[in-house]
Scaffold this active site. Structure first.
Site, mmCIF file in Angstrom:
data_model
loop_
_atom_site.group_PDB
_atom_site.id
_atom_site.type_symbol
_atom_site.label_atom_id
_atom_site.label_comp_id
_atom_site.label_asym_id
_atom_site.label_seq_id
_atom_site.Cartn_x
_atom_site.Cartn_y
_atom_site.Cartn_z
ATOM 1 N N HIS A 124 0.867 -1.180 0.000
ATOM 2 C CA HIS A 124 0.000 0.000 0.000
ATOM 3 C C HIS A 124 0.909 1.236 0.000
ATOM 4 O O HIS A 124 2.020 1.185 0.514
ATOM 5 C CB HIS A 124 -0.841 -0.052 1.282
ATOM 6 N N ASP A 201 3.060 -4.703 8.105
ATOM 7 C CA ASP A 201 1.834 -3.931 7.911
ATOM 8 C C ASP A 201 0.658 -4.889 8.117
ATOM 9 O O ASP A 201 0.375 -5.739 7.273
ATOM 10 C CB ASP A 201 1.840 -3.333 6.498
ATOM 11 N N GLN A 204 -4.480 -5.285 6.984
ATOM 12 C CA GLN A 204 -5.457 -6.238 6.447
ATOM 13 C C GLN A 204 -5.386 -7.609 7.108
ATOM 14 O O GLN A 204 -6.199 -8.478 6.792
ATOM 15 C CB GLN A 204 -5.266 -6.410 4.925
ATOM 16 N N LYS A 227 -10.623 -0.813 10.348
ATOM 17 C CA LYS A 227 -10.804 -1.979 9.471
ATOM 18 C C LYS A 227 -11.187 -3.220 10.270
ATOM 19 O O LYS A 227 -11.343 -4.299 9.731
ATOM 20 C CB LYS A 227 -9.519 -2.249 8.695
ATOM 21 N N CYS A 366 -4.747 2.461 -3.746
ATOM 22 C CA CYS A 366 -3.495 2.899 -3.107
ATOM 23 C C CYS A 366 -2.390 1.873 -3.272
ATOM 24 O O CYS A 366 -1.545 1.708 -2.368
ATOM 25 C CB CYS A 366 -3.694 3.237 -1.629
HETATM 26 N N1 7TS Z 1 -1.786 -1.003 4.525
HETATM 27 C C1 7TS Z 1 -2.694 -1.747 3.887
HETATM 28 C C2 7TS Z 1 -2.331 -3.128 3.449
HETATM 29 C C3 7TS Z 1 -3.969 -1.212 3.645
HETATM 30 O O1 7TS Z 1 -4.875 -1.968 3.018
HETATM 31 C C4 7TS Z 1 -4.273 0.088 4.077
HETATM 32 C C5 7TS Z 1 -5.600 0.733 3.805
HETATM 33 C C6 7TS Z 1 -3.288 0.810 4.761
HETATM 34 C C7 7TS Z 1 -2.056 0.235 4.966
HETATM 35 C C8 7TS Z 1 -3.529 2.170 5.307
HETATM 36 O O2 7TS Z 1 -4.439 2.130 6.330
HETATM 37 P P1 7TS Z 1 -4.960 3.472 7.008
HETATM 38 O O3 7TS Z 1 -5.938 3.025 8.018
HETATM 39 O O4 7TS Z 1 -3.783 4.165 7.548
HETATM 40 O O5 7TS Z 1 -5.595 4.256 5.899
HETATM 41 N N2 7TS Z 1 -6.253 0.214 2.691
HETATM 42 C C9 7TS Z 1 -7.334 0.755 2.089
HETATM 43 C C10 7TS Z 1 -7.953 0.148 1.013
HETATM 44 O O6 7TS Z 1 -7.600 -0.902 0.508
HETATM 45 N N3 7TS Z 1 -8.993 0.892 0.613
HETATM 46 O O7 7TS Z 1 -9.071 1.955 1.413
HETATM 47 C C11 7TS Z 1 -8.042 1.881 2.338
#
Ligand code: 7TS
Length: 408
Positions: A124, A201, A204, A227, A366
């Protein structure tokens, strides 16, 4: 106990709503953010109604209640990921901020020009851009573990990269596009043998299957509450205690200090050293409630349910002529199906599905470099969680047939 999706769904107010009169919501975008159960909404509401006060400051009853609720939440999250102690759970805003915290503190204290950081091609943007910034500032080197045609990481290439004595390996435990679950324990072991630290990370992975930071022996783990049934605006950085203790602070201000003089300060101990200013108190409490909620269902049951729904979705999607699921061949996958539909733009697919109340995401999610590698500018992505049902998958498939009819 296997999940009873109807019982679970009854806990989520948004899942009861209609998108338009007569059109119920089919929410297939949990990879972007999950819906929130009553228990989480109530925990946050209770805090604001009964115990609202700033933490770690007053001696009055409400301040003590608020502090206890906030620190209890930290303890719940620590148990959820099997952290040795709650001190190792640092509240941040989200996964992105957790990764940036490591990049701005640990990495700036430990990496010099020419030092190697290994990432992967399926990251990401939040696990790419902080390292791009450091590359520009410090002259660190970046190398990438390639993603194979079937959506897995090329571990032979990884072993070869490890010969170059990297300082850090930072990678996702599950791709938000391919759904691929990476062999984290094996990769962490190899990194440690090569003398590198590992940042995982977990944006997910932590929401979708059991996480044990001690079994993984991971140095840092980043994840977001939103999430995993929790609120937005709060995430966690877990770290090994010796690393966190040795790291310089991130943001300066109230709460992160032991003592301040006009010209100097002494930093607080962990975790407070990294929590400057009034934190997201209600959100932390909501995050703790989300961990309780997921624990009461059981993360094994969550994973098993998603596995079943995803297998069904892949089977049904494949019936559709002209549809190709990204990374289809990988059996080690979570509840994500990103796909292309021949001759139809992913945004058009998502828009027409929305007219039937079906929420999916379209775009590069992303993960632009991953899409670029495979020559696909964008995909439509359906994703599943503990409340997803086979009926929703059927609706998605019917919706996609409608899209095809519409575009002839
Ligand atoms: N890493 C992964 C693997 C992700 O899927 C996401 C967010 C992030 C980091 C960042 O997370 P955040 O909470 O800091 O935003 N992924 C997604 C997505 O797939 N669609 O919207 C956000």
């Amino acid at each position: 106990m296997p999940i009873n999706p109807q019982q679970v769904r009854a806990q989520f107010p948004t899942l009861q709503r209609e998108v338009r009169p007569g059109i119920p919501l089919t929410y297939l975008d949990s990879t972007a953010t999950s819906q929130k159960p009553l228990a989480v909404l109530q925990a946050m509401d209770d805090y604001y109604r009964h115990s609202n006060a700033n933490i770690h400051r007053g001696v009055h009853t409400l301040a003590e209640e608020a502090t206890a609720l906030y620190e209890d939440a930290r303890a719940k999250i620590a148990r959820f990921i099997h952290a040795p102690s709650a001190r190792q759970v640092i509240f941040t805003r989200n996964t992105t901020e957790s990764i940036n915290l490591v990049a701005y503190t640990w990495a700036r204290a430990n990496l010099q020009a020419g030092d190697l950081v290994i990432l992967t091609e399926m990251e990401h943007h939040s696990n790419l851009v902080p390292w791009h910034i450091l590359q520009a500032e410090r002259g660190i080197r970046l190398e990438f573990i390639p993603v194979t045609e079937n959506g897995t990481l090329d571990l032979e290439a990884y072993r070869a990269l490890l010969q170059q004595s990297p300082k850090l390996v930072s990678f996702t435990h599950m791709s938000n596009v391919l759904g691929s679950i990476t062999p984290a324990a094996e990769m962490i072991g190899l990194a440690h043998q090569a003398g590198a630290r590992v940042l995982l990370d977990g944006a997910q992975s932590v929401p979708h299957f059991p996480t044990d930071v001690q079994a993984l022996d991971v140095d840092f783990l980043a994840f977001s509450a939103h999430k995993m049934c929790g609120p937005t605006g709060i995430g966690v950085l877990y770290g090994k205690a010796d690393l966190l203790e040795a790291m310089p602070p991130f943001l300066g201000g109230g709460d992160m200090i032991k003592e301040v003089k006009l010209r100097s300060f002494r930093a607080n101990s962990i975790p407070h050293k990294f929590e400057a200013g009034t934190p997201a108190i209600a959100e932390a409490i909501g995050f703790g409630a989300a961990c309780d909620f997921l624990t009461s269902i059981g993360m094994d049951a969550v994973a098993a349910h998603e596995h079943e729904i995803t297998a069904y979705a892949l089977e049904r999607l494949e019936e559709i002529p002209g549809l190709a699921v990204f990374g289809r061949e990988n059996p080690h996958r979570g509840g994500v199906a990103a796909f292309t539909l021949q001759g139809i733009h992913p945004h058009d697919v998502a828009q027409i599905l929305d007219s039937d109340g079906i929420a999916v995401r379209a775009g590069h999610h992303c993960a632009q470099p991953l899409h670029e590698k495979f020559g696909i500018p964008a995909t439509t992505r359906a994703s599943f969680y503990l409340y997803s049902t086979k009926e929703e998958v059927d609706k998605l498939v019917d919706g996609i047939y409608k899209v095809k009819t519409y575009f002839g």
